[in-house]
Design a protein around this motif. Structure first.
Motif, PDB file in Angstrom:
ATOM      1  N   VAL A  56      -6.455 -13.452   4.771  1.00  0.00           N
ATOM      2  CA  VAL A  56      -7.390 -12.793   4.087  1.00  0.00           C
ATOM      3  C   VAL A  56      -7.257 -11.543   4.269  1.00  0.00           C
ATOM      4  O   VAL A  56      -6.808 -10.660   4.977  1.00  0.00           O
ATOM      5  CB  VAL A  56      -8.782 -13.169   4.332  1.00  0.00           C
ATOM      6  N   THR A  57      -7.563 -10.634   2.948  1.00  0.00           N
ATOM      7  CA  THR A  57      -7.865  -9.182   3.180  1.00  0.00           C
ATOM      8  C   THR A  57      -8.958  -8.570   3.890  1.00  0.00           C
ATOM      9  O   THR A  57     -10.029  -8.980   3.507  1.00  0.00           O
ATOM     10  CB  THR A  57      -7.854  -8.639   1.527  1.00  0.00           C
ATOM     11  N   ALA A  58      -8.582  -7.760   4.671  1.00  0.00           N
ATOM     12  CA  ALA A  58      -9.540  -7.176   5.546  1.00  0.00           C
ATOM     13  C   ALA A  58     -10.174  -5.935   5.125  1.00  0.00           C
ATOM     14  O   ALA A  58     -11.199  -5.495   5.074  1.00  0.00           O
ATOM     15  CB  ALA A  58      -9.344  -7.205   7.130  1.00  0.00           C
ATOM     16  N   SER A  59      -9.135  -5.058   4.668  1.00  0.00           N
ATOM     17  CA  SER A  59      -9.340  -3.799   4.085  1.00  0.00           C
ATOM     18  C   SER A  59      -8.153  -3.233   3.454  1.00  0.00           C
ATOM     19  O   SER A  59      -7.125  -3.751   3.496  1.00  0.00           O
ATOM     20  CB  SER A  59      -9.690  -2.564   5.409  1.00  0.00           C
ATOM     21  N   VAL A  60      -8.592  -2.336   2.584  1.00  0.00           N
ATOM     22  CA  VAL A  60      -7.363  -1.664   1.711  1.00  0.00           C
ATOM     23  C   VAL A  60      -7.544  -0.148   2.070  1.00  0.00           C
ATOM     24  O   VAL A  60      -8.454   0.634   1.823  1.00  0.00           O
ATOM     25  CB  VAL A  60      -7.402  -2.052   0.245  1.00  0.00           C
ATOM     26  N   ASP A  61      -6.535   0.464   2.394  1.00  0.00           N
ATOM     27  CA  ASP A  61      -6.390   2.113   2.671  1.00  0.00           C
ATOM     28  C   ASP A  61      -5.379   2.693   1.701  1.00  0.00           C
ATOM     29  O   ASP A  61      -4.329   2.047   1.330  1.00  0.00           O
ATOM     30  CB  ASP A  61      -5.755   2.279   4.057  1.00  0.00           C
ATOM     31  N   THR A  62      -5.808   3.913   1.320  1.00  0.00           N
ATOM     32  CA  THR A  62      -5.115   4.834   0.618  1.00  0.00           C
ATOM     33  C   THR A  62      -4.548   4.088  -0.608  1.00  0.00           C
ATOM     34  O   THR A  62      -3.373   3.889  -0.717  1.00  0.00           O
ATOM     35  CB  THR A  62      -3.946   5.514   1.499  1.00  0.00           C
ATOM     36  N   VAL A  63      -5.392   3.950  -1.628  1.00  0.00           N
ATOM     37  CA  VAL A  63      -5.037   3.558  -2.733  1.00  0.00           C
ATOM     38  C   VAL A  63      -4.977   4.903  -3.701  1.00  0.00           C
ATOM     39  O   VAL A  63      -5.837   5.166  -4.338  1.00  0.00           O
ATOM     40  CB  VAL A  63      -5.883   2.538  -3.588  1.00  0.00           C
ATOM     41  N   ASP A  64      -3.776   5.565  -3.963  1.00  0.00           N
ATOM     42  CA  ASP A  64      -3.952   6.694  -4.880  1.00  0.00           C
ATOM     43  C   ASP A  64      -2.758   6.236  -6.033  1.00  0.00           C
ATOM     44  O   ASP A  64      -1.613   5.885  -5.714  1.00  0.00           O
ATOM     45  CB  ASP A  64      -3.165   7.844  -3.884  1.00  0.00           C
ATOM     46  N   PHE A  65      -3.299   6.354  -7.243  1.00  0.00           N
ATOM     47  CA  PHE A  65      -2.520   6.014  -8.227  1.00  0.00           C
ATOM     48  C   PHE A  65      -1.968   7.328  -8.793  1.00  0.00           C
ATOM     49  O   PHE A  65      -2.558   8.376  -9.344  1.00  0.00           O
ATOM     50  CB  PHE A  65      -3.350   5.494  -9.385  1.00  0.00           C
ATOM     51  N   LEU A  66      -0.630   7.490  -8.522  1.00  0.00           N
ATOM     52  CA  LEU A  66       0.167   8.631  -8.653  1.00  0.00           C
ATOM     53  C   LEU A  66       0.832   8.832 -10.043  1.00  0.00           C
ATOM     54  O   LEU A  66       0.676  10.020 -10.540  1.00  0.00           O
ATOM     55  CB  LEU A  66       1.591   8.469  -7.766  1.00  0.00           C
ATOM     56  N   ASN A  67       1.078   7.933 -10.866  1.00  0.00           N
ATOM     57  CA  ASN A  67       1.593   7.801 -12.187  1.00  0.00           C
ATOM     58  C   ASN A  67       1.227   6.653 -12.968  1.00  0.00           C
ATOM     59  O   ASN A  67       1.084   5.688 -12.266  1.00  0.00           O
ATOM     60  CB  ASN A  67       3.144   7.933 -12.114  1.00  0.00           C
ATOM     61  N   SER A  68       0.620   6.889 -14.180  1.00  0.00           N
ATOM     62  CA  SER A  68       0.227   5.731 -14.898  1.00  0.00           C
ATOM     63  C   SER A  68       1.302   4.837 -15.207  1.00  0.00           C
ATOM     64  O   SER A  68       2.442   5.183 -15.320  1.00  0.00           O
ATOM     65  CB  SER A  68      -0.747   6.260 -16.354  1.00  0.00           C
ATOM     66  N   ILE A  69       0.722   3.388 -15.435  1.00  0.00           N
ATOM     67  CA  ILE A  69       1.864   2.592 -16.081  1.00  0.00           C
ATOM     68  C   ILE A  69       1.680   2.152 -17.490  1.00  0.00           C
ATOM     69  O   ILE A  69       0.477   1.950 -17.812  1.00  0.00           O
ATOM     70  CB  ILE A  69       1.768   1.255 -15.013  1.00  0.00           C
ATOM     71  N   GLU A  70       2.649   2.197 -18.206  1.00  0.00           N
ATOM     72  CA  GLU A  70       2.764   2.031 -19.852  1.00  0.00           C
ATOM     73  C   GLU A  70       2.855   0.352 -20.061  1.00  0.00           C
ATOM     74  O   GLU A  70       3.578  -0.127 -19.205  1.00  0.00           O
ATOM     75  CB  GLU A  70       3.738   2.575 -20.384  1.00  0.00           C
TER      76      GLU A  70
END
Length: 183
Positions: A56-70
Motif C-alpha cells: 500500500v502507498t504510505a506517502s508520496v514525496d517530491t512531486v514536481d511537474f517539470l514539463n507538461s505532457i501533450e
C-alpha cells in the motif's frame, strides 16, 4: 525473508502508455492526476515485485511537474526500489514523455513513493533487504535515508505539543505572509 536480499536491478519496472485525449485536462495537457495514478500503479508493482506481497502507498514525496505532457506523446515511467526499511520501501520513479514524431524526450517528473508490505490480514510484513551495486544506487539509498531523517525532524519540531509559533515569526518576515494572531 529475514535475511534475504534482492538486487536493485531485480526490482526495476518500466511501463509506457500513449497519452489520449481522454487523459487531458481543460488546457489540453495531460492531467497531473492521471500521471499520479499511473505512478501509484508502477510504485505498487515495483514494491510488490520486491517484497513478494501486496503493498500500500504510505506517502508520496517530491512531486514536481517539470514539463507538461501533450496528447499523442508516449509516456514512459521507470521505477526501482531506492531504499528498504523493515516493512517499507521507497520506490523512485522517473517519468519521461516522448514526441513520437520528432523523437524528443522530456523529463517530466521524478518522485518517491513510500510503500508498505502487507499480508493477507493487512498486517505489515518484513521485506527483503536491498543489494546496491554502483554509486548511483548508493546515492539513491542515502538520499532516501536523508529524506526520511528530514521528515522525522520536521515532524518532531513542528508537531510537538510544546511548539511555540512566536519563536518562528522572525523567520516569516521574508515571506509573502501577513500575521494576525488572535490570542
Amino acid at each position: 525473508m529475514k535475511n534475504s536480499y534482492k538486487h536493485v536491478e531485480d526490482t526495476r519496472i518500466t511501463i509506457s502508455e500513449l497519452m489520449l485525449p481522454s487523459h487531458a485536462n481543460f488546457s489540453g495537457k495531460i492531467h497531473g492526476g492521471y500521471i499520479l495514478n499511473l505512478m501509484d500503479q508502477i510504485a505498487f508493482a515495483c514494491a510488490s515485485k520486491h517484497s513478494g506481497t501486496y503493498c500500500v502507498t504510505a506517502s508520496v514525496d517530491t512531486v514536481d511537474f517539470l514539463n507538461s505532457i501533450e496528447v499523442g506523446e508516449l509516456v514512459t515511467m521507470k521505477a526501482s526500489i531506492n531504499y528498504v526499511g523493515r516493512t517499507s520501501m521507497v520506490v523512485g520513479i522517473r517519468v519521461e514523455s516522448q514526441n513520437i514524431q520528432t523523437g524528443t524526450i522530456n523529463h517530466c517528473n521524478s518522485s518517491y513513493f513510500t510503500m508498505v508490505a502487507k499480508n493477507e490480514e493487512g498486517k505489515n510484513v518484513v521485506v527483503p533487504g536491498l543489494i546496491v551495486n554502483d554509486n548511483l544506487e548508493v546515492r539513491r539509498f542515502l538520499k532516501a535515508v536523508k529524506r526520511i531523517e528530514m521528515k522525522r525532524k520536521r515532524r518532531e519540531e513542528f508537531d510537538a505539543e510544546d511548539f511555540i509559533p512566536e519563536n518562528y515569526l522572525k523567520d516569516l518576515e521574508k515571506h509573502n505572509v501577513k500575521i494576525e494572531l488572535n490570542d
